[in-house]
Every structure is written in C-alpha cells, then in structure tokens.
Design a protein around this motif. Structure first.
Motif, PDB file in Angstrom:
ATOM      1  N   GLY A   1      17.582  37.598  37.309  1.00 21.11           N
ATOM      2  CA  GLY A   1      17.466  38.748  38.197  1.00 21.11           C
ATOM      3  C   GLY A   1      16.058  38.919  38.733  1.00 21.11           C
ATOM      4  N   ARG A   2      15.071  38.781  37.845  1.00 20.79           N
ATOM      5  CA  ARG A   2      13.683  38.910  38.282  1.00 20.79           C
ATOM      6  C   ARG A   2      13.325  37.798  39.266  1.00 20.79           C
ATOM      7  NH1 ARG A   2      10.582  42.071  34.343  1.00 20.79           N
ATOM      8  NH2 ARG A   2      11.662  44.089  34.452  1.00 20.79           N
TER       9      ARG A   2
ATOM     10  N   ASP B   1      19.981  36.438  31.891  1.00 21.59           N
ATOM     11  CA  ASP B   1      20.418  37.283  33.008  1.00 21.59           C
ATOM     12  C   ASP B   1      19.232  38.015  33.627  1.00 21.59           C
ATOM     13  OD1 ASP B   1      23.178  36.699  32.574  1.00 21.59           O
ATOM     14  OD2 ASP B   1      23.244  38.205  31.000  1.00 21.59           O
ATOM     15  N   MET B   2      18.392  38.573  32.758  1.00 23.66           N
ATOM     16  CA  MET B   2      17.253  39.353  33.240  1.00 23.66           C
ATOM     17  C   MET B   2      16.240  38.461  33.954  1.00 23.66           C
ATOM     18  SD  MET B   2      18.164  42.410  32.337  1.00 23.66           S
ATOM     19  CE  MET B   2      19.813  41.788  32.733  1.00 23.66           C
TER      20      MET B   2
ATOM     21  N   ALA C   1      13.812  43.900  31.579  1.00 28.65           N
ATOM     22  CA  ALA C   1      14.788  44.747  32.264  1.00 28.65           C
ATOM     23  C   ALA C   1      14.131  45.984  32.854  1.00 28.65           C
ATOM     24  CB  ALA C   1      15.886  45.160  31.291  1.00 28.65           C
TER      25      ALA C   1
ATOM     26  N   THR D   1      16.979  44.700  37.526  1.00 27.70           N
ATOM     27  CA  THR D   1      17.610  44.130  36.337  1.00 27.70           C
ATOM     28  C   THR D   1      18.099  45.241  35.415  1.00 27.70           C
ATOM     29  OG1 THR D   1      15.396  43.874  35.384  1.00 27.70           O
ATOM     30  CG2 THR D   1      16.393  41.930  36.395  1.00 27.70           C
TER      31      THR D   1
END
Length: 229
Positions: A189-190, A185-186, A213, A196
């Motif tokens: 996001g990045r 997920d992180m 994050a 994040t």
C-alpha cells in the motif's frame, strides 16, 4: 484526500485466517505426505505450521507468501514433484478450504458500495481459489477487480496488483485504501501511494502492523466508522 475505493487482501482480512486455514494446512500436508501423519508434521514444520495443533507460526510463509513461495520451501523434501504440480495442488486444496468470514461480508460490502466506494481484492493466493472463496459466500460480484499472484500484476509486497486496481477503476492511488492483515499488505500500500488500513484478523499483531499502517482496526467492520458517517 478522500477515500473513493477500498482494496482488500483476502486471507486474514475478508476471512479470519486462523479459523479458515488450519483445516487447509492439515488436508494439504496429508495429501503431499502420502497420508503419513508423521511426514505431514515434518513438512508442516518447514512452512511454519504445527500439524497437531493446526496452528501457524507468525512468520509462516503461508501467511503472506504466494503458493509459488510455499512450493519452493517444500520442494527439497518432495523428489519427483515439479514446482508447477505442487502449486496446482496448493491451489486445489486452497479452493476447497471452507471460509470463515471476518464479518458477515454481504451486508458489509453492500454498505460500502452504498457509500459509492469501488471495491477490489488483491491477494497472494491464486486468482482461481480467490474467486472460489468469494463465490462460496456469495460476494464475488461485489468487486470491480479480483487479482491473485498469478494474474499478471506480481505479488505483494510489490505494488503491481494495487496499481492495476487503481488503473482499472480510473482513480489516483491516493484515493484508494489498501486494507490488509500483514506487513506485506501495508508495504504494498505504501509503495503504491495508498492509505494503509491494517486489521487484526490475521496472525500479525498491532505492534507488527502499526509502523506500516495509517490506522489499525480490530476488523473490517470498523471501516464504516473510520470513514465517518
């Protein structure tokens, strides 16, 4: 830059991972193991699942992988079963899994919407099970966007789902926060250029998530304070 939208992972973020997915693991493995508990346990070990304890290893493919990736691991031990048929079985059992909310979702999501935030879900689960899970707790209608690995935008850690959400709601990705419980997920996001936000209701610890994050929170209920009153 202010945050105008929140994009959530599902399993381990909106729903507590361990509390939700232990029952799924046992039911699915018994099904593909033809009711043989010993065989189910052997298959479980292949995907990082302790059948007797109903517990996942922190590196289990089930945690952040897609149904397709889970199927690829299991297929060598399932002669005569096609990849597509196994993915269908995973999605069917997944859709039936009773969901344990990380926090009471309806009031939390309503509070986020009252702030004027747009909301979405990006999961490596299938879209149909995701909609079933959100519908089972009465919150599917709170989201502007729900995508799974099979929705045509790819899977995390790729940024496709995230960029599709930003495009759908007409926002710069920099104004969106990706909220999740895994490094997938992180990283997604990045890659998408989003803020994040990691939560600890999955299987990863703060030490795993913090390098990727912008902030690590105990659970999504802390987002309100993080955003500021």
């Amino acid at each position: 830059m202010p945050i105008d939208a929140l994009l959530f992972d599902k399993d381990g973020t909106l729903f507590d991972f361990a509390a939700t997915w232990g029952a799924f693991g046992r039911a699915f493995l018994i099904r593909i193991g033809d009711g043989d508990a010993a065989r189910a346990a052997r298959l479980g070990a292949m995907i990082g699942f302790d059948f007797d304890a109903a517990r996942y290893a922190r590196d289990s493919v089930v945690i952040a992988g897609t149904p397709g990736e889970i199927a690829e691991v299991l297929l060598p031990e399932l002669p005569g079963v096609s990849h597509g048929a196994l993915v269908d079985m995973i999605n069917e059992e997944s859709a039936r899994a009773p969901q344990v909310q990380a926090v009471p979702l309806a009031p939390f999501l309503d509070a986020m919407r009252a702030r004027g935030l747009r909301l979405g879900v990006a999961t490596n689960d299938g879209e149909a099970p995701a909609r079933a899970h959100l519908g089972s707790v009465g919150v599917a209608d709170r989201f502007d966007f729900i995508a799974g690995f099979d929705s045509g935008h790819g899977a995390k850690p790729g940024p496709g789902q995230l960029l599709a959400f930003a495009a759908r709601i007409g926002l710069d990705p920099a104004r969106v926060a990706m909220v999740g419980d895994s490094t997938h997920d992180m990283m997604a996001g990045r890659a998408a250029g989003m803020t994040t936000v990691a939560v600890l209701t999955g299987m990863a610890g703060a030490e795993d998530l913090s390098p990727h994050a912008d902030v690590v929170l105990p659970h999504i209920g802390h987002i309100d304070d993080w955003l500021g009153h």
